[in-house]
Design a protein around this motif. Structure first.
Motif, PDB file in Angstrom:
ATOM      1  N   ALA A 191       0.839  -1.201   0.000  1.00 54.99           N
ATOM      2  CA  ALA A 191       0.000   0.000   0.000  1.00 54.99           C
ATOM      3  C   ALA A 191       0.872   1.249   0.000  1.00 54.99           C
ATOM      4  O   ALA A 191       1.938   1.286   0.618  1.00 54.99           O
ATOM      5  CB  ALA A 191      -0.908  -0.008   1.212  1.00 54.99           C
ATOM      6  N   ILE A 192       0.391   2.241  -0.682  1.00 50.77           N
ATOM      7  CA  ILE A 192       1.097   3.521  -0.727  1.00 50.77           C
ATOM      8  C   ILE A 192       0.694   4.324   0.501  1.00 50.77           C
ATOM      9  O   ILE A 192      -0.488   4.474   0.797  1.00 50.77           O
ATOM     10  CB  ILE A 192       0.741   4.309  -2.004  1.00 50.77           C
ATOM     11  N   GLU A 193       1.671   4.846   1.220  1.00 55.48           N
ATOM     12  CA  GLU A 193       1.436   5.705   2.375  1.00 55.48           C
ATOM     13  C   GLU A 193       1.715   7.147   1.954  1.00 55.48           C
ATOM     14  O   GLU A 193       2.861   7.558   1.880  1.00 55.48           O
ATOM     15  CB  GLU A 193       2.352   5.313   3.541  1.00 55.48           C
ATOM     16  N   PRO A 194       0.665   7.920   1.674  1.00 55.75           N
ATOM     17  CA  PRO A 194       0.904   9.291   1.231  1.00 55.75           C
ATOM     18  C   PRO A 194       1.411  10.172   2.371  1.00 55.75           C
ATOM     19  O   PRO A 194       1.029   9.963   3.532  1.00 55.75           O
ATOM     20  CB  PRO A 194      -0.467   9.752   0.745  1.00 55.75           C
ATOM     21  N   PRO A 195       2.258  11.133   2.050  1.00 50.35           N
ATOM     22  CA  PRO A 195       2.758  12.032   3.098  1.00 50.35           C
ATOM     23  C   PRO A 195       1.658  12.970   3.594  1.00 50.35           C
ATOM     24  O   PRO A 195       0.678  13.248   2.889  1.00 50.35           O
ATOM     25  CB  PRO A 195       3.873  12.811   2.394  1.00 50.35           C
ATOM     26  N   GLU A 212      -7.522   6.583   9.475  1.00 53.43           N
ATOM     27  CA  GLU A 212      -7.476   5.435  10.383  1.00 53.43           C
ATOM     28  C   GLU A 212      -7.627   5.938  11.816  1.00 53.43           C
ATOM     29  O   GLU A 212      -7.067   6.972  12.172  1.00 53.43           O
ATOM     30  CB  GLU A 212      -6.121   4.719  10.246  1.00 53.43           C
ATOM     31  N   ALA A 258      -4.953   6.733  -2.789  1.00 57.27           N
ATOM     32  CA  ALA A 258      -4.461   6.612  -1.414  1.00 57.27           C
ATOM     33  C   ALA A 258      -4.587   7.931  -0.654  1.00 57.27           C
ATOM     34  O   ALA A 258      -4.942   7.948   0.529  1.00 57.27           O
ATOM     35  CB  ALA A 258      -3.008   6.137  -1.415  1.00 57.27           C
ATOM     36  N   LYS A 293      -8.323   8.515   0.119  1.00 56.64           N
ATOM     37  CA  LYS A 293      -8.758   7.618   1.187  1.00 56.64           C
ATOM     38  C   LYS A 293      -8.235   8.100   2.536  1.00 56.64           C
ATOM     39  O   LYS A 293      -8.978   8.151   3.519  1.00 56.64           O
ATOM     40  CB  LYS A 293      -8.277   6.194   0.910  1.00 56.64           C
ATOM     41  N   ALA A 294      -6.969   8.457   2.599  1.00 53.22           N
ATOM     42  CA  ALA A 294      -6.379   8.912   3.859  1.00 53.22           C
ATOM     43  C   ALA A 294      -7.002  10.227   4.332  1.00 53.22           C
ATOM     44  O   ALA A 294      -7.188  10.431   5.532  1.00 53.22           O
ATOM     45  CB  ALA A 294      -4.869   9.073   3.708  1.00 53.22           C
TER      46      ALA A 294
END
Length: 77
Positions: free
Chosen positions: A2-6, A72, A63, A66-67
């Motif tokens: 999964a890509i974790e965007p900054p 989360e 991503a 979604k973030a």
């Protein structure tokens, strides 16, 4: 993987989402212009970061959205 965007990209997306909500409440030319500016900033930043990390732009954009829209839950301390 999964890509974790900054956080910077997430913050830009949230600002764009907020500007879009303002358009729905008060659709004046000035408010539309603000949303277009914020949306353009997000698109430019996502494109640049995707190129930098070598990931597909559309996957990074998904991503980020979604973030920004469905964060989360933070674990309780």
């Amino acid at each position: 993987m999964a890509i974790e965007p900054p956080a910077e990209l997430i913050d830009l997306q949230r600002a764009s989402d907020h500007a879009h909500a303002q358009v729905r409440e008060n659709p004046t030319d000035e408010v539309w212009a603000e949303w277009r500016d914020r949306a353009g900033e997000v698109q430019s930043a996502v494109t640049a970061y995707a190129k930098e990390i070598g990931e597909p732009r559309n996957a990074l954009e998904a991503a980020v959205k979604k973030a920004a829209r469905y964060p989360e839950p933070q674990p309780e301390a």
